[in-house]
Design a protein around this motif. Structure first.
Motif, PDB file in Angstrom:
ATOM      1  N   GLN A  43      48.079 108.839  55.722  1.00  0.00           N
ATOM      2  CA  GLN A  43      46.674 108.649  55.815  1.00  0.00           C
ATOM      3  C   GLN A  43      46.627 107.246  56.443  1.00  0.00           C
ATOM      4  O   GLN A  43      47.316 106.007  55.627  1.00  0.00           O
ATOM      5  CB  GLN A  43      46.206 108.898  54.353  1.00  0.00           C
ATOM      6  CG  GLN A  43      46.246 110.229  53.763  1.00  0.00           C
ATOM      7  CD  GLN A  43      45.161 111.136  54.773  1.00  0.00           C
ATOM      8  OE1 GLN A  43      44.225 110.909  55.344  1.00  0.00           O
ATOM      9  NE2 GLN A  43      45.888 112.314  55.178  1.00  0.00           N
ATOM     10  N   ALA A  64      42.626 103.685  53.311  1.00  0.00           N
ATOM     11  CA  ALA A  64      43.620 104.736  53.368  1.00  0.00           C
ATOM     12  C   ALA A  64      43.802 105.422  52.100  1.00  0.00           C
ATOM     13  O   ALA A  64      44.154 106.485  51.644  1.00  0.00           O
ATOM     14  CB  ALA A  64      44.914 104.008  53.964  1.00  0.00           C
ATOM     15  N   ASN A  67      41.450 107.787  51.400  1.00  0.00           N
ATOM     16  CA  ASN A  67      41.871 109.195  51.995  1.00  0.00           C
ATOM     17  C   ASN A  67      42.977 109.871  51.297  1.00  0.00           C
ATOM     18  O   ASN A  67      42.995 111.008  51.386  1.00  0.00           O
ATOM     19  CB  ASN A  67      42.218 108.717  53.389  1.00  0.00           C
ATOM     20  CG  ASN A  67      41.085 108.298  54.300  1.00  0.00           C
ATOM     21  OD1 ASN A  67      39.921 108.512  53.892  1.00  0.00           O
ATOM     22  ND2 ASN A  67      41.359 107.644  55.633  1.00  0.00           N
ATOM     23  N   ALA A  71      42.343 113.364  50.197  1.00  0.00           N
ATOM     24  CA  ALA A  71      43.641 114.890  50.701  1.00  0.00           C
ATOM     25  C   ALA A  71      43.992 115.305  49.206  1.00  0.00           C
ATOM     26  O   ALA A  71      44.085 116.529  49.210  1.00  0.00           O
ATOM     27  CB  ALA A  71      44.300 114.324  51.343  1.00  0.00           C
ATOM     28  N   GLU A 133      49.445 102.734  56.779  1.00  0.00           N
ATOM     29  CA  GLU A 133      49.745 104.092  56.514  1.00  0.00           C
ATOM     30  C   GLU A 133      50.228 104.448  55.339  1.00  0.00           C
ATOM     31  O   GLU A 133      51.258 103.983  55.171  1.00  0.00           O
ATOM     32  CB  GLU A 133      50.267 104.830  57.950  1.00  0.00           C
ATOM     33  CG  GLU A 133      50.403 106.328  57.787  1.00  0.00           C
ATOM     34  CD  GLU A 133      50.560 106.931  59.123  1.00  0.00           C
ATOM     35  OE1 GLU A 133      50.869 108.208  59.024  1.00  0.00           O
ATOM     36  OE2 GLU A 133      50.675 106.309  60.114  1.00  0.00           O
TER      37      GLU A 133
END
Length: 141
Positions: A43, A64, A67, A71, A133
């Motif tokens: 992410q 991130a 996210n 998820a 990430e």
């Protein structure tokens, strides 16, 4: 071995290894409770339109992390179900310099739950505008 247990039953067992420096913001090891393993795709700070949000490592980490939680929730989990999180950044010195701010962002998304964490400095990420990430694994009871 000093073992600390966190979360609700069944819980993941956070292990503090003797002889190692005290973990700050991460766990030496996590023994996962029984459950479904959820592998979260990497992410970044991608918004719903696919564009990267934020310019700094802190701003992008914030998006991130949100996210990752989104998820994980979609898979039936919660932040405390994370057992591992790999952090990839394109600028390690910027990440280090922002640790105070990043700590506050971490707590807003993940609380005071610290899974096994590793930080990797990388030359670039798939999206050229991405600076961060996050790649996680969770075990959902």
């Amino acid at each position: 071995m000093d073992r600390q247990v966190t979360g609700e039953a069944p819980v993941h067992e956070v292990v503090v290894a003797p002889g190692l420096a005290a973990p700050v913001g991460f766990a030496h090891a996590v023994v996962a409770a029984p459950g479904r393993t959820v592998y979260l795709g990497g992410q970044t700070a991608q918004g719903p339109d696919g564009a990267i949000r934020g310019d700094t490592v802190v701003e992008q980490f914030d998006v991130a992390a949100g996210n990752v939680v989104a998820a994980l929730r979609a898979a039936g989990g919660r932040p405390e179900h994370l057992v591992s999180l790999l952090i990839h950044v394109t600028d390690v010195p910027a990440y280090r310099a922002a640790l105070g701010e990043l700590g506050a962002v971490w707590r807003r998304h993940f609380g005071r739950h610290y899974p096994a964490v590793a930080l990797f400095g990388v030359a670039e990420l798939f999206d050229p505008d991405a600076r961060v990430e996050l790649l996680g694994t969770a075990v959902v009871p």
